[in-house]
Design a protein around this motif. Structure first.
Motif, PDB file in Angstrom:
ATOM      1  N   LEU A   6       0.661  -1.194   0.113  1.00 32.71           N
ATOM      2  CA  LEU A   6      -0.019  -0.042   0.061  1.00 32.71           C
ATOM      3  C   LEU A   6       0.876   1.085  -0.081  1.00 32.71           C
ATOM      4  CD1 LEU A   6      -2.824  -0.548   2.386  1.00 32.71           C
ATOM      5  CD2 LEU A   6      -2.961  -0.304  -0.067  1.00 32.71           C
ATOM      6  N   LEU A   7       2.001   1.154   0.819  1.00 35.16           N
ATOM      7  CA  LEU A   7       2.815   2.383   0.923  1.00 35.16           C
ATOM      8  C   LEU A   7       3.550   2.755  -0.394  1.00 35.16           C
ATOM      9  CD1 LEU A   7       3.854   2.618   4.689  1.00 35.16           C
ATOM     10  CD2 LEU A   7       2.007   3.599   3.452  1.00 35.16           C
ATOM     11  N   LEU A   8       4.058   1.579  -0.798  1.00 38.68           N
ATOM     12  CA  LEU A   8       4.763   1.607  -2.186  1.00 38.68           C
ATOM     13  C   LEU A   8       3.892   2.178  -3.313  1.00 38.68           C
ATOM     14  CD1 LEU A   8       7.092   1.146  -4.122  1.00 38.68           C
ATOM     15  CD2 LEU A   8       6.407  -1.184  -4.227  1.00 38.68           C
ATOM     16  N   ALA A   9       2.427   1.623  -3.256  1.00 37.34           N
ATOM     17  CA  ALA A   9       1.454   2.035  -4.346  1.00 37.34           C
ATOM     18  C   ALA A   9       1.228   3.540  -4.180  1.00 37.34           C
ATOM     19  CB  ALA A   9       0.574   1.411  -4.289  1.00 37.34           C
ATOM     20  N   ALA A  10       1.139   3.977  -2.862  1.00 34.95           N
ATOM     21  CA  ALA A  10       0.784   5.198  -2.549  1.00 34.95           C
ATOM     22  C   ALA A  10       1.897   6.231  -3.051  1.00 34.95           C
ATOM     23  CB  ALA A  10       0.443   5.554  -1.096  1.00 34.95           C
ATOM     24  N   SER A  11       2.923   5.824  -2.707  1.00 37.57           N
ATOM     25  CA  SER A  11       4.468   6.736  -2.915  1.00 37.57           C
ATOM     26  C   SER A  11       4.469   6.962  -4.438  1.00 37.57           C
ATOM     27  CB  SER A  11       5.736   6.140  -2.511  1.00 37.57           C
ATOM     28  OG  SER A  11       5.345   5.935  -0.976  1.00 37.57           O
ATOM     29  N   THR A  12       4.170   5.785  -5.205  1.00 35.16           N
ATOM     30  CA  THR A  12       4.199   5.771  -6.646  1.00 35.16           C
ATOM     31  C   THR A  12       3.218   6.817  -7.240  1.00 35.16           C
ATOM     32  OG1 THR A  12       5.161   3.560  -6.665  1.00 35.16           O
ATOM     33  CG2 THR A  12       4.117   4.265  -8.780  1.00 35.16           C
ATOM     34  N   ILE A  13       1.945   6.477  -6.822  1.00 39.83           N
ATOM     35  CA  ILE A  13       0.775   7.331  -7.377  1.00 39.83           C
ATOM     36  C   ILE A  13       1.202   8.964  -7.181  1.00 39.83           C
ATOM     37  CG2 ILE A  13      -1.566   7.907  -7.088  1.00 39.83           C
ATOM     38  CD1 ILE A  13      -1.770   4.963  -6.128  1.00 39.83           C
ATOM     39  N   LEU A  14       1.521   9.115  -5.989  1.00 42.33           N
ATOM     40  CA  LEU A  14       2.031  10.361  -5.424  1.00 42.33           C
ATOM     41  C   LEU A  14       3.248  11.122  -6.403  1.00 42.33           C
ATOM     42  CD1 LEU A  14       1.403  13.078  -3.623  1.00 42.33           C
ATOM     43  CD2 LEU A  14       3.177  11.805  -2.160  1.00 42.33           C
ATOM     44  N   LEU A  15       4.136  10.467  -6.693  1.00 42.75           N
ATOM     45  CA  LEU A  15       5.329  10.900  -7.549  1.00 42.75           C
ATOM     46  C   LEU A  15       4.624  11.060  -8.735  1.00 42.75           C
ATOM     47  CD1 LEU A  15       8.304  11.437  -7.581  1.00 42.75           C
ATOM     48  CD2 LEU A  15       8.751   8.651  -8.001  1.00 42.75           C
TER      49      LEU A  15
END
Length: 313
Positions: free
Chosen positions: A98-107
């Motif tokens: 979840l945190l990897l996906a959220a970081s990817t989406i934000l970036l």
């Protein structure tokens, strides 16, 4: 509200079809979880005993019936190797993914939308050409290749970031988490930045040629205000659509990225389950990912009414 209820009810037959497809396609593939569990030196009798214990010796329709009954009660099954419930395994591995996906989406959002908007505003310039070249390169480089390139330069040569691993921000703090998540997020986001920046450019270029944009310029509005209020806002529907699809398709990229960087998330769990022929975990994870995909599509559909007031369900 009625539309939301209808969409939720419509997911039930879709999930049933997905469940049946997953059940049969996994069992048609080569390999036997009983053989993997028994080991290389097990006899045929040992393997058959394990098959009976796991229920794999039952006829295929009986296995399917038992699994469908489990699903109807909200049970995604259990692992043949650890004997843990799939829901337990998902809860243990959910945070890193979840945190990897959220970081990817934000970036992706921070980089792709401004990049595509600037390219559209400067259509035909060197900036526009740079964005197009970057888009092609982003699509062309496989995720695992880019991952190993980043590891070589930023972890092994420059020693700025750790090679592998994951640190929870809730346990180790934000800075260790940021150092460990940076390379995986950058690796996973490149292809989506390329996709969404290109879509943003195409949508904004189309809007900038509309009459209301020329009217806004004639009224003396600033270019920044025209880009933000008129161009980007009216081009948001296709951008959001592609962004939603990208989030759903991110599942495949997560599997590769987590394997390269040894992140203990759902992607690694999928890979381990496939290698071990753990039917229960594979089936449960695919259904879980399918539900996430359907849920994201529902959110995207509902977001259209907020982006464009003309859209009503």
């Amino acid at each position: 509200m009625l539309y939301v209820i209808k969409r939720i009810l419509a997911t039930i037959p879709v999930m049933v079809v997905v469940a049946l497809f997953v059940f049969f396609i996994i069992r048609l593939g080569p390999g036997d979880p009983a053989s993997v569990i028994a080991g290389d030196y097990a006899t045929a009798e040992d393997i058959e005993e394990i098959r009976i214990k796991l229920g794999l010796a039952d006829p295929i329709h009986i296995q399917m019936g038992k699994w469908m009954v489990q699903l109807a009660s909200g049970d995604l099954g259990h692992s043949y190797h650890s004997n843990l419930q799939v829901t337990t395994l998902i809860s243990q591995r959910l945070e890193p993914t979840l945190l990897l996906a959220a970081s990817t989406i934000l970036l992706t959002i921070i980089v792709a939308i401004p990049l595509g908007t600037i390219a559209a505003y400067k259509a035909g310039s060197w900036i526009d050409k740079f964005v197009m070249v970057f888009s092609v390169a982003g699509f062309s480089i496989p995720v695992f290749v880019l991952g190993y390139i980043l590891v070589y330069f930023f972890a092994m040569e420059l020693r700025w970031l750790p090679v592998q691993g994951y640190k929870s921000p809730f346990e180790f703090g934000f800075l260790p988490f940021l150092r460990h998540i940076t390379m995986p997020a950058v690796t996973l986001s490149v292809i989506y930045i390329a996709l969404i920046s290109r879509m943003t450019r195409a949508s904004v270029v189309e809007v900038l040629n509309e009459d209301y944009v020329r009217t806004a310029r004639a009224k003396g509005q600033s270019e920044f205000k025209i880009l933000l209020r008129h161009a980007l806002r009216n081009a948001a529907v296709p951008i959001v659509t592609v962004l939603g699809i990208s989030v759903a398709l991110m599942i495949g990229g997560v599997v590769v990225t987590e394997s390269v960087y040894n992140v203990p998330g759902l992607g690694r769990l999928v890979l381990d389950a496939v290698l071990a022929r753990d039917y229960g975990v594979i089936q449960g994870l695919i259904l879980f990912f399918s539900f996430i995909y359907i849920f994201i599509n529902l959110i995207i559909d509902l977001s259209y009414t907020f982006i464009d007031p003309r859209i009503r369900y």
